[in-house]
Design a protein around this motif. Structure first.
Motif, PDB file in Angstrom:
ATOM      1  N   PRO A 539       0.826  -1.216   0.000  1.00 45.10           N
ATOM      2  CA  PRO A 539       0.000   0.000   0.000  1.00 45.10           C
ATOM      3  C   PRO A 539       0.859   1.265   0.000  1.00 45.10           C
ATOM      4  N   ARG A 544      -3.940   6.643   1.749  1.00 42.60           N
ATOM      5  CA  ARG A 544      -4.719   6.131   2.879  1.00 42.60           C
ATOM      6  C   ARG A 544      -5.697   7.131   3.484  1.00 42.60           C
ATOM      7  N   LYS A 549      -7.501   9.174  -1.208  1.00 46.16           N
ATOM      8  CA  LYS A 549      -8.023   7.844  -0.879  1.00 46.16           C
ATOM      9  C   LYS A 549      -9.322   7.589  -1.649  1.00 46.16           C
TER      10      LYS A 549
END
Length: 580
Positions: A539, A544, A549
């Motif tokens: 990732p 995030r 995101k």
């Protein structure tokens, strides 16, 4: 015009003699608005993408004033509101990253406010699709007014095209043909008036697409930004939108399948940007019209490019307008039976053919006849194969013809930073026959699918006189750019497409005539490499949180228009009524 007066949306706010009507009218009256302005007049929203950070649209305050004059004259009441200004020139990482965000702003601004119809002030690349996407999701009467292209650039006694000259001169600096001082001297003359790029870049392309779709008045696409006729068009558009509101002429009556087919054919005739394939798909998705990448092959291929404009040709948007503009191109297509649907309805209530059948053509060099085209086949080349299972595109009119069928060894860059770090290395293992491959620059990978696909050539080859090479990536390129560049490879590398596993030395095959793009390795090898690739994915921390995101998790691939999956579809203009 339909004389039956429709029920106006704004009446739900201003048309009641109760507590809610009292408060809505009273709050608006603090701007000095008299009672009679609320007496059943169409309330027309002016959706403005003005921003000093979007130079293409920096003159929109004045443009909006002329729209307002037209609205008042026709008996409507204008209300101007700002939306996210998606300017390509300054916005990082790319305006494509925030196109969908801007469309959400537009959609909710229209749906949530007391407007019966909207004028969409568009200009810089992504503002046109973003506003059309947002308005289409609401399906209200809407008309687009483009800010217009800037005047021709001037440098050392010759015309220069905005954007295009940057790519040209920067390559000449790398090749040692001009000095950095000569390069910098062109800066002041490139952008010498208000307006969008004066080449057939994405801004001019999307302005032409809007006109071909029928959501503007004729000549909207090409009138220069500082020409007084641009403000006349804004005034007339303001008048017309009041009539459209009273006629209930919604976008769904204009943005039909037939209109999109007209636009695809038009894009080929003007030598338009590859970006149009993504934006038209996204707009069509919002109004519920099926449109596929293969439609560009079926409808666009075989269409001659008639407009001799940079980056594919010689001239600029000033000459295009003086030569007759888009109506002249559409007339040429119609007379040759190349206009797929001449009876498609347009914003002024007439058919497309009624608008253009007597359009004057003043310069046959700029807008060429069918028997003397700039390029015989100007439609976008849609490519498929084991390297692009869901498709990729190439613009033949901006390419080197002998490279449209090519086989070469891959020189691979893992991302744009890798490309920048290594392209200037004198020891780079590359020849003129190599194929430059860049990964991880697609919708999820950059993120935002930046305009970096037209990779500058290795300086050591430029110094040898090489002017073009085949380049392949999941990125986009500026509509002002040129070269034999394969773009929009789908699925992209970041999403696990085969592009992710291409290695240095792999043979890449391109055949534009057959629509083929493939890497010369077996299916078993591809599967094995993809398994290895998947096992090594981690990732990315920046993905995030925040808008990034949302973007990475929901953006669709290039062949699907790069919209968010949850935004596809028309949601209409109804909104639950709030009682205070």
């Amino acid at each position: 015009m339909n004389t039956r007066k429709p029920k106006l949306r704004s009446a739900a706010w201003f048309g009641t003699a109760d507590k809610n009507g009292f408060m809505y009218r009273s709050w608006m009256k603090n701007q000095g608005i008299p009672d009679h302005e609320f007496a059943g007049k169409p309330i027309i929203g002016i959706c403005n993408t003005w921003s000093e950070l979007t130079p293409c649209n920096a003159h929109f305050r004045k443009l909006a004033e002329h729209v307002k004059r037209g609205i008042y004259e026709a008996g409507g009441f204008p209300v101007e509101f700002p939306v996210f200004s998606n300017g390509e020139s300054n916005l990082r990482p790319t305006a494509m990253f925030t196109r969908n965000l801007a469309s959400m702003d537009v959609e909710e601004s229209i749906r949530g406010n007391p407007v019966d119809a909207v004028v969409l002030l568009v200009g810089c690349d992504k503002t046109t699709p973003a506003l059309l996407m947002g308005a289409a999701s609401c399906d209200v009467p809407a008309i687009a007014v483009t800010g217009g292209p800037m005047l021709n650039g001037k440098h050392e006694g010759r015309d220069i095209g905005s954007g295009t000259v940057v790519w040209q001169l920067s390559e000449q600096v790398k090749a040692g043909k001009i000095s950095i001082h000569e390069f910098m001297s062109a800066e002041a003359g490139m952008s010498r008036s208000a307006g969008t790029c004066n080449t057939m870049g994405t801004a001019s392309t999307m302005a032409c697409m809007a006109e071909a779709l029928g959501v503007t008045l004729p000549h909207n696409a090409a009138i220069p930004a500082v020409d007084a006729r641009r403000y006349v068009l804004a005034h007339m558009s303001g008048m017309r939108i009041v009539e459209m509101a009273l006629e209930d002429l919604r976008l769904s009556k204009l943005l039909t399948r037939e209109a999109f087919e007209n636009a695809i054919r038009t894009n080929a005739a003007i030598g338009g940007s590859t970006n149009a394939a993504i934006h038209l798909k996204a707009i069509a998705g919002r109004i519920g019209v099926p449109l596929e990448l293969d439609d560009w092959t079926r409808i666009g291929r075989g269409t001659p490019t008639l407009v001799d404009l940079q980056p594919s040709g010689r001239f600029l948007m000033e000459e295009f307008y003086y030569a007759g503009g888009l109506p002249a191109v559409l007339r040429r297509l119609g007379e040759a039976n190349l206009l797929p649907h001449p009876d498609a309805l347009t914003a002024n209530g007439k058919t497309l053919w009624e608008n253009v059948r007597e359009a004057p053509i003043h310069n046959a060099e700029v807008i060429r006849p069918l028997d003397n085209p700039l390029v015989q086949d100007g439609g976008l080349c849609v490519l498929r194969g084991n390297l692009a299972p869901n498709g990729a595109v190439l613009k033949p009119s901006a390419a080197t013809q002998k490279l449209l069928k090519h086989r070469g060894r891959a020189v691979v860059f893992e991302n744009f930073d890798d490309y920048k770090a290594r392209i200037g290395d004198p020891g780079l293992d590359v020849t003129a026959d190599s194929v430059l491959v860049m990964k991880n620059c697609g919708p999820k990978g950059y993120p935002g699918m930046a305009e970096v696909g037209n990779m500058g050539l290795p300086p050591k080859l430029l110094a040898q006189g090489v002017t073009d090479m085949v380049r392949v990536s999941d990125a986009r390129m500026s509509g002002t750019a040129y070269g034999t560049v394969v773009l929009h490879v789908a699925p992209e590398a970041r999403a696990g497409g085969p592009l992710a596993i291409v290695r240095n030395g792999d043979w890449i095959e391109l055949d534009c005539e057959k629509g083929v793009l493939r890497v010369d390795i077996s299916d078993e090898t591809i599967v094995a490499r993809l398994d290895e690739w998947a096992a090594n994915q981690h990732p990315i921390p920046a993905d995030r949180s925040g808008y990034r995101k949302l973007y990475v998790e929901h953006v669709l691939q290039a062949d699907e228009g790069c919209d968010f999956d949850f935004l596809v579809g028309c949601r209409g203009s109804d909104v639950p009524r709030h009682s205070h």
